[in-house]
Design an enzyme around this catalytic site. Structure first.
Site, PDB file in Angstrom:
ATOM      1  N   CYS A  88       0.825  -1.203   0.000  1.00 36.25           N
ATOM      2  CA  CYS A  88       0.000   0.000   0.000  1.00 36.25           C
ATOM      3  C   CYS A  88       0.871   1.270   0.000  1.00 36.25           C
ATOM      4  O   CYS A  88       1.522   1.542  -1.001  1.00 36.25           O
ATOM      5  CB  CYS A  88      -0.988  -0.070   1.157  1.00 36.25           C
ATOM      6  SG  CYS A  88      -2.457   0.902   0.862  1.00 36.25           S
ATOM      7  N   HIS A 181      -3.284  -4.824   1.841  1.00 34.78           N
ATOM      8  CA  HIS A 181      -2.615  -5.046   3.135  1.00 34.78           C
ATOM      9  C   HIS A 181      -2.571  -6.538   3.472  1.00 34.78           C
ATOM     10  O   HIS A 181      -3.416  -7.016   4.232  1.00 34.78           O
ATOM     11  CB  HIS A 181      -3.387  -4.318   4.248  1.00 34.78           C
ATOM     12  CG  HIS A 181      -3.146  -2.855   4.325  1.00 34.78           C
ATOM     13  ND1 HIS A 181      -2.343  -2.278   5.280  1.00 34.78           N
ATOM     14  CD2 HIS A 181      -3.600  -1.847   3.557  1.00 34.78           C
ATOM     15  CE1 HIS A 181      -2.314  -0.962   5.108  1.00 34.78           C
ATOM     16  NE2 HIS A 181      -3.078  -0.683   4.066  1.00 34.78           N
ATOM     17  N   GLU A 183      -0.882  -8.114   5.498  1.00 36.32           N
ATOM     18  CA  GLU A 183      -0.626  -8.377   6.922  1.00 36.32           C
ATOM     19  C   GLU A 183      -1.922  -8.391   7.739  1.00 36.32           C
ATOM     20  O   GLU A 183      -1.913  -8.742   8.904  1.00 36.32           O
ATOM     21  CB  GLU A 183       0.373  -7.332   7.478  1.00 36.32           C
ATOM     22  CG  GLU A 183      -0.182  -5.955   7.789  1.00 36.32           C
ATOM     23  CD  GLU A 183      -0.458  -5.079   6.551  1.00 36.32           C
ATOM     24  OE1 GLU A 183      -0.336  -5.577   5.415  1.00 36.32           O
ATOM     25  OE2 GLU A 183      -0.818  -3.900   6.746  1.00 36.32           O
TER      26      GLU A 183
HETATM   27  N1  GLN Z   1      -3.447   6.500   0.659  1.00 43.88           N
HETATM   28  C1  GLN Z   1      -2.272   6.216   1.426  1.00 43.88           C
HETATM   29  C2  GLN Z   1      -1.084   7.001   0.906  1.00 43.88           C
HETATM   30  O1  GLN Z   1      -1.167   7.649  -0.075  1.00 43.88           O
HETATM   31  C3  GLN Z   1      -1.954   4.740   1.419  1.00 43.88           C
HETATM   32  C4  GLN Z   1      -3.010   3.987   2.161  1.00 43.88           C
HETATM   33  C5  GLN Z   1      -2.529   2.786   2.893  1.00 43.88           C
HETATM   34  O2  GLN Z   1      -1.329   2.523   3.005  1.00 43.88           O
HETATM   35  N2  GLN Z   1      -3.449   2.059   3.462  1.00 43.88           N
HETATM   36  O3  GLN Z   1      -0.055   6.933   1.491  1.00 43.88           O
END
Ligand code: GLN
Length: 198
Positions: A88, A181, A183
């Site tokens: 992410c 995610h 995890e």
């Molecule tokens: N939208 C977040 C960002 O730009 C990432 C979201 C996440 O890691 N759950 O960093």
């Protein structure tokens, strides 16, 4: 004199612990018997054989990477082949191009993908989906939280899973990224896949 033979020391996976969901990664890695090291300073990097970059807020992590003086040493290690896994926000940090980022946001440019931040909507639009991962014999339940979307990937990027038309798990050499995610899924297979590469 009897010499006690020393077993080859076990590999240590670093978890970037500046901000975000780092402790959940540490728990999954612990549960599969992997030694971990939380990484907050350049000194912490000395003992790691791989590095996980967690989800969280990539703009904040970008600032903290610079203020902690971790950005340059990590960039060098990735270049030298350190296995890294970005999830992410961690994927955003590894991408070659960020769309809708902050002007001063830095990234390692370690994998040839363009990612668009928050492209699936806001926090309220977070969702879960079963995805088919290459080499897994059953689907992986993936949790997407304010997820970035991979909007472009170079031909050198290996696609490991898609959701609809979007690549959501990908690899290029020593760099593995997920837009979700892993995890949070109570399913250790993606972490095991990463650890196997070390
Ligand atoms: N939208 C977040 C960002 O730009 C990432 C979201 C996440 O890691 N759950 O960093």
């Amino acid at each position: 004199m009897v010499r006690v033979s020393q077993s080859k020391s076990a590999k240590v996976v670093g978890v970037l612990a500046l901000q975000g969901a780092f402790s959940s990664h540490t728990k999954v890695l612990d549960s599969i018997g992997v030694s971990t090291q939380e990484v907050r300073t350049p000194q912490d990097l000395a003992s790691v054989d791989a590095l996980v970059m967690p989800g969280g807020e990539s703009t904040t992590m970008s600032q903290l990477l610079e203020s902690s003086e971790l950005f340059e040493p990590i960039k060098k290690l990735i270049h030298e082949g350190l296995p890294v896994f970005g999830t992410c926000a961690g994927m955003i940090l590894l991408a070659s191009k960020i769309i809708d980022g902050r002007d001063d946001q830095v990234s390692f440019g370690a994998i040839n993908i363009e990612v668009q931040r928050n492209a699936y909507g806001r926090q309220i639009d977070s969702f879960e989906a079963d995805i088919n991962v290459e080499s897994f014999d059953s689907p992986f339940h993936a949790v997407f939280i304010r997820a970035p979307r991979i909007v472009k990937a170079d031909g050198s990027v290996e696609i490991l899973a898609e959701f609809g038309d979007d690549i959501v798990l990908a690899k290029q050499k020593n760099v593995l990224v997920a837009s979700f995610h892993p995890e949070l899924s109570h399913d250790k297979r993606i972490h095991e896949m990463f650890v196997k590469e070390i």
